[in-house]
Motif scaffolding. Structure first.
Motif, mmCIF file in Angstrom:
data_model
loop_
_atom_site.group_PDB
_atom_site.id
_atom_site.type_symbol
_atom_site.label_atom_id
_atom_site.label_comp_id
_atom_site.label_asym_id
_atom_site.label_seq_id
_atom_site.Cartn_x
_atom_site.Cartn_y
_atom_site.Cartn_z
ATOM 1 N N GLN A 179 -56.073 -41.638 -5.035
ATOM 2 C CA GLN A 179 -55.242 -42.771 -4.607
ATOM 3 C C GLN A 179 -54.170 -42.331 -3.609
ATOM 4 O OE1 GLN A 179 -54.347 -45.661 -7.572
ATOM 5 N NE2 GLN A 179 -52.236 -45.927 -6.948
ATOM 6 N N TYR A 180 -53.476 -41.240 -3.915
ATOM 7 C CA TYR A 180 -52.393 -40.792 -3.020
ATOM 8 C C TYR A 180 -52.949 -40.266 -1.709
ATOM 9 C CZ TYR A 180 -49.558 -41.311 -7.218
ATOM 10 O OH TYR A 180 -48.959 -41.800 -8.338
ATOM 11 N N LEU A 181 -54.103 -39.594 -1.780
ATOM 12 C CA LEU A 181 -54.720 -39.132 -0.529
ATOM 13 C C LEU A 181 -55.091 -40.338 0.330
ATOM 14 C CD1 LEU A 181 -57.015 -36.168 -1.689
ATOM 15 C CD2 LEU A 181 -54.905 -36.025 -0.333
ATOM 16 N N ASN B 46 -49.397 -31.953 -5.937
ATOM 17 C CA ASN B 46 -48.774 -31.793 -7.249
ATOM 18 C C ASN B 46 -49.703 -32.305 -8.368
ATOM 19 O OD1 ASN B 46 -45.779 -33.062 -8.872
ATOM 20 N ND2 ASN B 46 -46.685 -31.057 -9.046
ATOM 21 N N GLU B 47 -50.373 -33.436 -8.114
ATOM 22 C CA GLU B 47 -51.303 -33.981 -9.125
ATOM 23 C C GLU B 47 -52.522 -33.057 -9.287
ATOM 24 O OE1 GLU B 47 -49.619 -36.037 -10.502
ATOM 25 O OE2 GLU B 47 -48.904 -37.721 -9.289
ATOM 26 N N MET B 48 -52.888 -32.358 -8.205
ATOM 27 C CA MET B 48 -53.994 -31.393 -8.321
ATOM 28 C C MET B 48 -53.606 -30.265 -9.259
ATOM 29 S SD MET B 48 -55.417 -31.038 -4.419
ATOM 30 C CE MET B 48 -55.485 -32.540 -3.428
ATOM 31 N N ILE C 19 -48.220 -47.103 -11.634
ATOM 32 C CA ILE C 19 -49.076 -46.145 -12.355
ATOM 33 C C ILE C 19 -48.247 -44.962 -12.847
ATOM 34 C CG2 ILE C 19 -49.939 -44.721 -10.404
ATOM 35 C CD1 ILE C 19 -52.732 -44.977 -11.665
ATOM 36 N N GLU C 20 -47.279 -44.508 -12.054
ATOM 37 C CA GLU C 20 -46.445 -43.372 -12.475
ATOM 38 C C GLU C 20 -45.613 -43.724 -13.705
ATOM 39 O OE1 GLU C 20 -46.417 -40.326 -11.558
ATOM 40 O OE2 GLU C 20 -47.468 -40.329 -9.648
ATOM 41 N N LYS C 21 -45.046 -44.947 -13.703
ATOM 42 C CA LYS C 21 -44.234 -45.360 -14.862
ATOM 43 C C LYS C 21 -45.080 -45.386 -16.112
ATOM 44 C CE LYS C 21 -40.581 -48.172 -12.865
ATOM 45 N NZ LYS C 21 -40.239 -49.547 -12.465
ATOM 46 N N HIS D 224 -42.489 -34.340 -14.052
ATOM 47 C CA HIS D 224 -42.957 -34.494 -12.664
ATOM 48 C C HIS D 224 -43.232 -35.960 -12.342
ATOM 49 C CE1 HIS D 224 -44.654 -30.101 -12.165
ATOM 50 N NE2 HIS D 224 -43.349 -30.141 -12.324
ATOM 51 N N GLU D 225 -43.868 -36.653 -13.281
ATOM 52 C CA GLU D 225 -44.232 -38.061 -13.028
ATOM 53 C C GLU D 225 -42.969 -38.915 -12.887
ATOM 54 O OE1 GLU D 225 -47.050 -37.514 -12.290
ATOM 55 O OE2 GLU D 225 -48.393 -36.836 -13.875
ATOM 56 N N LEU D 226 -41.943 -38.586 -13.689
ATOM 57 C CA LEU D 226 -40.676 -39.329 -13.573
ATOM 58 C C LEU D 226 -40.055 -39.079 -12.198
ATOM 59 C CD1 LEU D 226 -39.194 -38.763 -17.147
ATOM 60 C CD2 LEU D 226 -40.048 -40.925 -16.196
ATOM 61 N N TYR D 227 -40.185 -37.861 -11.724
ATOM 62 C CA TYR D 227 -39.708 -37.527 -10.385
ATOM 63 C C TYR D 227 -40.459 -38.358 -9.338
ATOM 64 C CZ TYR D 227 -39.147 -34.750 -6.120
ATOM 65 O OH TYR D 227 -38.920 -34.350 -4.829
ATOM 66 N N HIS D 228 -41.781 -38.470 -9.529
ATOM 67 C CA HIS D 228 -42.591 -39.269 -8.594
ATOM 68 C C HIS D 228 -42.108 -40.725 -8.552
ATOM 69 C CE1 HIS D 228 -46.128 -36.227 -9.236
ATOM 70 N NE2 HIS D 228 -45.162 -35.747 -8.486
ATOM 71 N N VAL D 229 -41.768 -41.271 -9.713
ATOM 72 C CA VAL D 229 -41.272 -42.664 -9.763
ATOM 73 C C VAL D 229 -40.055 -42.795 -8.847
ATOM 74 C CG1 VAL D 229 -40.226 -44.447 -11.210
ATOM 75 C CG2 VAL D 229 -42.083 -43.057 -12.144
HETATM 76 FE FE LIG Z 1 -47.435 -38.448 -10.593
#
Ligand SMILES: [Fe+2]
Ligand SMILES: [Fe+2]
Ligand SMILES: [Fe+2]
Length: 284
Positions: free
Chosen positions: A167-169, A190-192, A232-234, A262-267
């Motif tokens: 999705q991000y790519l 980062n997700e990789m 999706i991150e939340k 990390h996911e919270l950072y992404h949010v």
């Molecule tokens: Fe994430």
């Protein structure tokens, strides 16, 4: 050849690259830490660069990169058999690139495909070498058949990470906002990492990673992409949090907590980008 046909050929190449990436990662994770696993992961990273170049070329032609995955060869009883399958995967890629180089007229695209082709030839040689090396070193399939809550949690995480990588790519290729593009690219990497950590943890806990993905958001407007990414991150940050609190296995708790952070950072990062994107939208 018209643009549409060229885009279709490049998308076929792209699907082949994705299949190779996942096939090689499945093999590398399953044989556990070691020199050969590292070398295979390095080859997978080269395929990721191919994926990136092809996708950018498709976008340059006005197309949409395909996030479908081509055929994988994940059968085979021994590590040596897996390496034979990887040789076959490279042989298929070589045939396809040779055909596409003949079919496409653009010198720039031909040059790129030739560049990729030379990598695939070198990979074929590497994997041929690994067929004998795997036997000599007695490498084994370290995956187990554990089936419980831990395995479910890890496979849930793997499925999520694989989905957001794609999705991000896709969002990074399709957005015209340069800041968003750079950030999406960074966070996909980062997700990789997350995908790798979860898969390695799975193997160390005697389960089998299932590297499949679910639905990818295909929004075309940047603000819509970001809204989908934030949602999706939340959701997954909350899931990782719940899973971390729910497990008694200390190493797993630590890993899930780290990924949650990390996911919270992404949010936060995506929220900032959305705010800026909306401001820019108003100025236009
Ligand atoms: Fe994430
Ligand atoms: Fe490749
Ligand atoms: Fe993640």
């Amino acid at each position: 050849m018209d643009k549409k046909k060229t885009i279709a050929l490049l998308n076929q190449d792209l699907e082949g690259e994705q299949a190779a990436i996942i096939q090689y990662l499945v093999h590398a994770y399953a044989m556990g830490e070691g020199e050969m696993a590292c070398e295979i992961e390095a080859i997978a990273r080269e395929e990721m660069r191919h994926f990136d170049w092809l996708a950018e070329t498709i976008v340059g032609l006005g197309g949409t990169p395909s996030i479908k995955r081509g055929e994988m060869r994940t059968g085979g009883k021994s590590v040596s058999d897996w390496m034979k399958n990887d040789v076959l995967q490279e042989k298929d890629a070589i045939v396809m690139y040779e055909e596409h180089i003949k079919a496409i007229a653009s010198p720039k695209i031909r040059r790129l495909l030739k560049r990729i082709l030379s990598d695939e030839k070198s990979h074929q040689g590497d994997f041929e070498h690994f067929v004998t090396k795997a036997k000599k070193e007695g490498l084994k399939d370290l995956r187990g058949s554990r089936q419980d809550k831990v395995v479910q949690t890890l496979n849930w995480g793997i499925e999520h990470e694989y989905t957001v990588i794609l999705q991000y790519l896709l969002h990074s290729y399709m957005t015209r906002n340069e800041d968003v593009k750079k950030e999406m690219d960074d966070q996909a990497i980062n997700e990789m990492q997350h995908l790798g950590w979860l898969s390695e943890k799975m193997v160390s806990k005697k389960g089998t990673p299932r590297i499949e993905c679910t639905r990818v958001d295909k929004s075309t407007k940047t603000a819509d992409m970001l809204r989908a990414d934030i949602a999706i991150e939340k959701k997954v940050a909350a899931e990782y949090d719940r899973a971390a609190k729910g497990t008694k296995e200390a190493d797993l708790k630590e890993l899930l907590t780290r990924i949650r952070d990390h996911e919270l950072y992404h949010v936060d990062v995506f929220n900032d980008l959305l705010k800026k994107e909306k401001e820019q939208g108003r100025k236009k």
